[in-house]
Enzyme design. Sequence first.
Site, PDB file in Angstrom:
ATOM      1  N   HIS A  78       6.339 -10.415   4.815  1.00 24.53           N
ATOM      2  CA  HIS A  78       6.279  -8.514   4.454  1.00 24.53           C
ATOM      3  C   HIS A  78       5.851  -7.628   5.224  1.00 24.53           C
ATOM      4  O   HIS A  78       6.948  -6.664   5.193  1.00 24.53           O
ATOM      5  CB  HIS A  78       5.042  -8.558   3.340  1.00 24.53           C
ATOM      6  N   LEU A 102       1.291  -1.038   0.010  1.00 21.96           N
ATOM      7  CA  LEU A 102       0.039   0.339  -0.630  1.00 21.96           C
ATOM      8  C   LEU A 102       1.213   1.186   0.386  1.00 21.96           C
ATOM      9  O   LEU A 102       0.182   1.926  -0.316  1.00 21.96           O
ATOM     10  CB  LEU A 102      -0.814   0.278   1.128  1.00 21.96           C
TER      11      LEU A 102
HETATM   12 ZN    ZN Z   1       4.083  -2.488   2.609  1.00 26.53          ZN
END
Ligand code: ZN
Length: 162
Positions: free
Chosen positions: A130, A89
Amino acid sequence: MALRQIREIGDDILLKPCRDVKEITPHVRELIDDMFETLYDADGVGLAAPQVGILKKIVIIDTGDDPHVLINPVIISQSGEQEGSEGCLSVPGKYGIVKRPMYVKVSYYDENMERREMEGTELMARAICHELDHLEGKLYVDMTKDGLHDVEEEEEDGGEKD
Ligand code: ZN
């Protein structure tokens, strides 16, 4: 609850290591609520506190089953390997091919500061890795096989956004 601004690549805060959470204060609870609202609004799979400008070790993940809150998370075991497309994002409109473990086990504290463990494979393992990288100031863009690619408009719903 309120939407928080998602910090984007180029913002130095994304490159800084986070601090441990010592206790769950009303402030921390509000942060977690806001992170979920922000994640769902952005149609993402996971979000780490530094992505909303807070250098605390908190990540949230929802791959479509249940929402998970991981506080002070540490990967305690991992195995296998998977190579696949990954987005973030904080890096809108892009994706890259990243190698991750196929399985990870993570130790963390929940919203009540109870110690827990969780296992994940495939997308969940990728999301855990992540998001935990974010807590160390690491971005997936530095781990791609062949750089960043543009997400095609018509495929935008198909990509995973962590
Ligand atoms: Zn990320």
